[in-house]
Design a protein around this motif. Structure first.
Motif, PDB file in Angstrom:
ATOM      1  N   LEU A 133      11.480  22.941  52.951  1.00  0.00           N
ATOM      2  CA  LEU A 133      10.792  24.216  53.113  1.00  0.00           C
ATOM      3  C   LEU A 133      11.072  25.143  51.933  1.00  0.00           C
ATOM      4  CD1 LEU A 133      11.304  24.906  56.927  1.00  0.00           C
ATOM      5  CD2 LEU A 133       9.205  24.172  55.765  1.00  0.00           C
ATOM      6  N   ARG A 134      12.294  25.115  51.436  1.00  0.00           N
ATOM      7  CA  ARG A 134      12.612  25.932  50.265  1.00  0.00           C
ATOM      8  C   ARG A 134      11.789  25.517  49.055  1.00  0.00           C
ATOM      9  NH1 ARG A 134      19.179  25.682  50.946  1.00  0.00           N
ATOM     10  NH2 ARG A 134      19.399  27.396  52.474  1.00  0.00           N
ATOM     11  N   SER A 135      11.623  24.214  48.872  1.00  0.00           N
ATOM     12  CA  SER A 135      10.846  23.728  47.736  1.00  0.00           C
ATOM     13  C   SER A 135       9.378  24.107  47.882  1.00  0.00           C
ATOM     14  CB  SER A 135      10.996  22.208  47.592  1.00  0.00           C
ATOM     15  OG  SER A 135      10.392  21.528  48.683  1.00  0.00           O
ATOM     16  N   LEU A 136       8.856  24.060  49.119  1.00  0.00           N
ATOM     17  CA  LEU A 136       7.478  24.474  49.332  1.00  0.00           C
ATOM     18  C   LEU A 136       7.302  25.955  49.007  1.00  0.00           C
ATOM     19  CD1 LEU A 136       6.357  22.683  52.639  1.00  0.00           C
ATOM     20  CD2 LEU A 136       5.596  22.205  50.313  1.00  0.00           C
ATOM     21  N   TYR A 137       8.258  26.766  49.430  1.00  0.00           N
ATOM     22  CA  TYR A 137       8.172  28.199  49.145  1.00  0.00           C
ATOM     23  C   TYR A 137       8.260  28.456  47.643  1.00  0.00           C
ATOM     24  CZ  TYR A 137       9.117  33.191  49.187  1.00  0.00           C
ATOM     25  OH  TYR A 137       9.050  34.540  48.958  1.00  0.00           O
ATOM     26  N   ALA A 138       9.155  27.723  46.965  1.00  0.00           N
ATOM     27  CA  ALA A 138       9.291  27.888  45.516  1.00  0.00           C
ATOM     28  C   ALA A 138       7.996  27.532  44.802  1.00  0.00           C
ATOM     29  CB  ALA A 138      10.439  27.022  44.992  1.00  0.00           C
ATOM     30  N   GLY A 139       7.223  26.627  45.384  1.00  0.00           N
ATOM     31  CA  GLY A 139       5.927  26.265  44.837  1.00  0.00           C
ATOM     32  C   GLY A 139       4.790  27.059  45.427  1.00  0.00           C
ATOM     33  N   ALA A 140       5.101  28.204  46.031  1.00  0.00           N
ATOM     34  CA  ALA A 140       4.102  29.111  46.631  1.00  0.00           C
ATOM     35  C   ALA A 140       3.308  28.427  47.729  1.00  0.00           C
ATOM     36  CB  ALA A 140       3.165  29.666  45.557  1.00  0.00           C
ATOM     37  N   TRP A 141       3.916  27.457  48.409  1.00  0.00           N
ATOM     38  CA  TRP A 141       3.289  26.761  49.533  1.00  0.00           C
ATOM     39  C   TRP A 141       2.059  25.941  49.129  1.00  0.00           C
ATOM     40  CZ3 TRP A 141       6.562  26.780  53.375  1.00  0.00           C
ATOM     41  CH2 TRP A 141       7.359  27.903  53.632  1.00  0.00           C
ATOM     42  N   GLN A 142       1.892  25.680  47.832  1.00  0.00           N
ATOM     43  CA  GLN A 142       0.719  24.928  47.404  1.00  0.00           C
ATOM     44  C   GLN A 142       0.670  23.535  48.008  1.00  0.00           C
ATOM     45  OE1 GLN A 142       0.974  25.828  42.946  1.00  0.00           O
ATOM     46  NE2 GLN A 142      -1.210  25.511  43.276  1.00  0.00           N
ATOM     47  N   GLY A 143       1.845  22.914  48.146  1.00  0.00           N
ATOM     48  CA  GLY A 143       1.880  21.574  48.726  1.00  0.00           C
ATOM     49  C   GLY A 143       1.408  21.547  50.157  1.00  0.00           C
ATOM     50  N   ALA A 144       1.572  22.657  50.859  1.00  0.00           N
ATOM     51  CA  ALA A 144       1.134  22.719  52.255  1.00  0.00           C
ATOM     52  C   ALA A 144      -0.344  23.087  52.370  1.00  0.00           C
ATOM     53  CB  ALA A 144       1.991  23.721  53.029  1.00  0.00           C
ATOM     54  N   TYR A 145      -0.788  24.043  51.571  1.00  0.00           N
ATOM     55  CA  TYR A 145      -2.167  24.515  51.671  1.00  0.00           C
ATOM     56  C   TYR A 145      -3.139  23.649  50.894  1.00  0.00           C
ATOM     57  CZ  TYR A 145      -0.962  29.007  53.868  1.00  0.00           C
ATOM     58  OH  TYR A 145      -0.534  29.991  54.730  1.00  0.00           O
ATOM     59  N   LEU A 146      -2.706  23.155  49.716  1.00  0.00           N
ATOM     60  CA  LEU A 146      -3.615  22.480  48.794  1.00  0.00           C
ATOM     61  C   LEU A 146      -4.811  23.401  48.514  1.00  0.00           C
ATOM     62  CD1 LEU A 146      -3.440  18.832  50.222  1.00  0.00           C
ATOM     63  CD2 LEU A 146      -2.131  19.843  48.338  1.00  0.00           C
ATOM     64  N   HIS A 147      -6.031  22.883  48.639  1.00  0.00           N
ATOM     65  CA  HIS A 147      -7.221  23.678  48.333  1.00  0.00           C
ATOM     66  C   HIS A 147      -7.572  24.661  49.446  1.00  0.00           C
ATOM     67  CE1 HIS A 147      -8.440  20.457  50.927  1.00  0.00           C
ATOM     68  NE2 HIS A 147      -9.678  20.916  51.042  1.00  0.00           N
ATOM     69  N   LEU A 148      -6.886  24.574  50.595  1.00  0.00           N
ATOM     70  CA  LEU A 148      -7.236  25.432  51.732  1.00  0.00           C
ATOM     71  C   LEU A 148      -6.680  26.852  51.594  1.00  0.00           C
ATOM     72  CD1 LEU A 148      -6.838  22.900  54.670  1.00  0.00           C
ATOM     73  CD2 LEU A 148      -8.882  23.479  53.351  1.00  0.00           C
ATOM     74  N   TRP A 149      -6.044  27.149  50.468  1.00  0.00           N
ATOM     75  CA  TRP A 149      -5.617  28.536  50.253  1.00  0.00           C
ATOM     76  C   TRP A 149      -6.820  29.481  50.313  1.00  0.00           C
ATOM     77  CZ3 TRP A 149      -7.869  31.333  46.452  1.00  0.00           C
ATOM     78  CH2 TRP A 149      -8.483  30.629  45.403  1.00  0.00           C
ATOM     79  N   PHE A 150      -7.993  28.977  49.923  1.00  0.00           N
ATOM     80  CA  PHE A 150      -9.201  29.807  49.988  1.00  0.00           C
ATOM     81  C   PHE A 150      -9.454  30.290  51.414  1.00  0.00           C
ATOM     82  CE2 PHE A 150     -13.742  29.984  51.006  1.00  0.00           C
ATOM     83  CZ  PHE A 150     -14.148  31.006  50.164  1.00  0.00           C
ATOM     84  N   LEU A 151      -9.275  29.409  52.402  1.00  0.00           N
ATOM     85  CA  LEU A 151      -9.491  29.810  53.793  1.00  0.00           C
ATOM     86  C   LEU A 151      -8.477  30.863  54.220  1.00  0.00           C
ATOM     87  CD1 LEU A 151     -10.288  26.402  55.552  1.00  0.00           C
ATOM     88  CD2 LEU A 151     -11.815  27.974  54.351  1.00  0.00           C
ATOM     89  N   GLY A 152      -7.240  30.716  53.771  1.00  0.00           N
ATOM     90  CA  GLY A 152      -6.230  31.717  54.085  1.00  0.00           C
ATOM     91  C   GLY A 152      -6.593  33.084  53.536  1.00  0.00           C
ATOM     92  N   HIS A 153      -7.082  33.108  52.286  1.00  0.00           N
ATOM     93  CA  HIS A 153      -7.502  34.375  51.690  1.00  0.00           C
ATOM     94  C   HIS A 153      -8.697  34.949  52.431  1.00  0.00           C
ATOM     95  CE1 HIS A 153      -5.249  34.698  47.750  1.00  0.00           C
ATOM     96  NE2 HIS A 153      -4.801  33.567  48.268  1.00  0.00           N
ATOM     97  N   LEU A 154      -9.628  34.096  52.811  1.00  0.00           N
ATOM     98  CA  LEU A 154     -10.814  34.570  53.521  1.00  0.00           C
ATOM     99  C   LEU A 154     -10.436  35.188  54.861  1.00  0.00           C
ATOM    100  CD1 LEU A 154     -13.849  34.754  53.246  1.00  0.00           C
ATOM    101  CD2 LEU A 154     -14.045  32.485  54.269  1.00  0.00           C
ATOM    102  N   LEU A 155      -9.459  34.594  55.540  1.00  0.00           N
ATOM    103  CA  LEU A 155      -8.997  35.138  56.811  1.00  0.00           C
ATOM    104  C   LEU A 155      -8.333  36.493  56.594  1.00  0.00           C
ATOM    105  CD1 LEU A 155      -9.107  33.999  59.719  1.00  0.00           C
ATOM    106  CD2 LEU A 155      -6.776  33.156  59.379  1.00  0.00           C
ATOM    107  N   LEU A 156      -7.517  36.594  55.556  1.00  0.00           N
ATOM    108  CA  LEU A 156      -6.836  37.858  55.247  1.00  0.00           C
ATOM    109  C   LEU A 156      -7.839  38.950  54.882  1.00  0.00           C
ATOM    110  CD1 LEU A 156      -4.306  39.569  54.612  1.00  0.00           C
ATOM    111  CD2 LEU A 156      -4.330  38.557  52.322  1.00  0.00           C
ATOM    112  N   TYR A 157      -8.792  38.630  54.010  1.00  0.00           N
ATOM    113  CA  TYR A 157      -9.763  39.635  53.579  1.00  0.00           C
ATOM    114  C   TYR A 157     -10.636  40.091  54.754  1.00  0.00           C
ATOM    115  CZ  TYR A 157      -8.592  37.724  48.940  1.00  0.00           C
ATOM    116  OH  TYR A 157      -7.946  37.291  47.827  1.00  0.00           O
ATOM    117  N   SER A 158     -10.922  39.172  55.666  1.00  0.00           N
ATOM    118  CA  SER A 158     -11.715  39.533  56.846  1.00  0.00           C
ATOM    119  C   SER A 158     -10.970  40.545  57.707  1.00  0.00           C
ATOM    120  CB  SER A 158     -12.045  38.285  57.663  1.00  0.00           C
ATOM    121  OG  SER A 158     -12.802  37.356  56.912  1.00  0.00           O
ATOM    122  N   ALA A 159      -9.674  40.317  57.884  1.00  0.00           N
ATOM    123  CA  ALA A 159      -8.875  41.247  58.685  1.00  0.00           C
ATOM    124  C   ALA A 159      -8.814  42.620  58.027  1.00  0.00           C
ATOM    125  CB  ALA A 159      -7.460  40.691  58.876  1.00  0.00           C
TER     126      ALA A 159
END
Length: 407
Positions: A133-159
């Motif tokens: 988990l520390r390594s994922l955080y150090a990599g800004a969670w890219q390994g967990a989100y991959l290309h789906l970071w766009f959906l996370g941003h869209l959810l945030l901007y909608s709120a």
């Protein structure tokens, strides 16, 4: 419109009286650009992380990445912003947020926690969970989100939009004239300066965990945010229909011309001499200026060109537009699988890229289309009706509460 209006629902006119066919076509083009961009990731100097690295590489993919990235996701944020106000106005804040969660949050949570994180954990040799988990955080969670970071941003901007739109008088805005040459140029100049300043500290491919939980690339964040806001303004003021054709054609030429300059720099062997990914460097300013001119030019130009060309609905294109959201979610798994499958072939990088791009497009949209008729799968891909998603989430919760305890 639904929470995935930028992807998977027919585009409707701002007044709700007809389908904007050209936006369906533009949506298909953008998602295709994203798929093709990732199809090339194994065969050139990406500057970032990609799970497959082929021995067959070419520096000619470098300008391809630059031009593609300069416009692709920015246009996707523009469309997402365009369709957001209509959905909010029609549904109200409570229903809007519930359906946003159903269509964006459910697939995001499923793929991040149930699919991506276990795959990355196994691929990294099953390290200590806390260290993982520390390594994922150090990599800004890219390994967990991959290309789906766009959906996370869209959810945030909608709120954030809901918070703004609930303010008294927030939607009582005077009609703004459609942008002309001066307005587009001013936008481009301001965005160039802001992006260049940000890249003094955050070069391209430098990611940070936004609010500790969401991957963000500051180098391009100003572009994404500004185009999302412009999409909202475009809907409120009917800009997509009102921008004069001559304005669109001029800026289409500007975008294409800036893209041609990027390729010319590569052809002249001056890439490292004239461009840089960041820092207090005039070369970074050159790259930023070219990227933003591509972005601004094609954002205006493609909307107008497609508006002038595409008028009548086509069943095949409508099917692709409806499948585009699922295609976006699934395409990385398809593309990486194809790249790994031909890893040992002694082919030139261009041939491998063409094969992966064509098969990736066909399989991603094809699987996305088929998935829309599979009830359980379409819930996880965010393409099911909101009521079906809500019902299945409630059923899952009841199952969890009624399951017998294990000792």
């Amino acid at each position: 419109m639904s929470g995935t209006a930028a992807f998977g629902r027919p585009a409707a006119a701002a007044g709700g009286t007809g389908r904007l066919v050209f936006l369906d076509v533009l949506r298909v083009l953008i998602i295709s650009m994203v798929i093709v961009h990732h199809a090339a990731q194994a065969y050139g100097p990406t500057g970032g992380f990609w799970p497959v690295k082929d021995a067959a590489t070419s520096d000619w993919f470098r300008p391809f990445y630059t031009v593609n990235a300069a416009v692709g996701l920015g246009l996707l944020f523009l469309l997402a912003g365009f369709f957001l106000p209509r959905s909010f106005d029609r549904k109200g804040p409570r229903r809007f947020l519930k359906e946003r969660w159903a269509r964006i949050g459910v697939p995001l949570v499923f793929f991040v926690f149930i699919v991506n994180m276990p795959l990355v954990y196994l691929a990294t040799g099953r390290p200590d969970p806390l260290e993982f988990l520390r390594s994922l955080y150090a990599g800004a969670w890219q390994g967990a989100y991959l290309h789906l970071w766009f959906l996370g941003h869209l959810l945030l901007y909608s709120a954030v939009y809901v918070l703004w739109a609930r303010r008294p008088g927030s939607r009582r805005v005077s009609t703004l004239a459609a942008p002309g040459h001066v307005a587009v140029l001013m936008f481009a100049v301001v965005l160039i300066l802001v992006t260049w300043l940000v890249r003094w500290w955050f070069p391209v491919d430098d990611w940070v965990p936004l609010f500790f939980v969401l991957p963000a690339e500051p180098a391009n964040l100003a572009q994404y945010l500004s185009l999302f806001v412009l999409g909202i303004l475009a809907y409120r003021n009917d800009w997509f229909q009102r921008i004069p054709r001559r304005i669109g054609l001029v800026w289409l030429a500007v975008g294409i011309g800036a893209g041609a300059v990027v390729y010319s720099i590569q052809a002249a062997g001056l890439w490292d001499v004239l461009t840089a990914t960041g820092g207090l460097d005039w070369r970074s300013l050159v790259r930023v200026a070219l990227e933003i001119l591509i972005c601004a030019g094609l954002s205006v130009g493609l909307v107008v060109m497609f508006r002038e060309v595409f008028h009548q609905p086509r069943q095949f294109l409508a099917a692709m537009a409806n499948a585009s959201y699922a295609a976006y979610i699934l395409h990385v798994f398809v593309v990486v699988g194809l790249q790994a499958a031909i890893l040992q072939l002694a082919w030139p990088p261009g041939a491998k890229f063409v094969l992966v791009a064509l098969l990736g497009l066909f399989l991603s949209f094809g699987i996305g289309h088929v998935s829309r008729s599979v009830p359980g799968v379409r819930v996880l891909l965010g393409t099911a009706p909101a009521r079906e998603t809500a019902r299945r989430v409630r059923d899952l919760g009841r199952w969890g509460r009624s399951a017998p305890a294990r000792h």
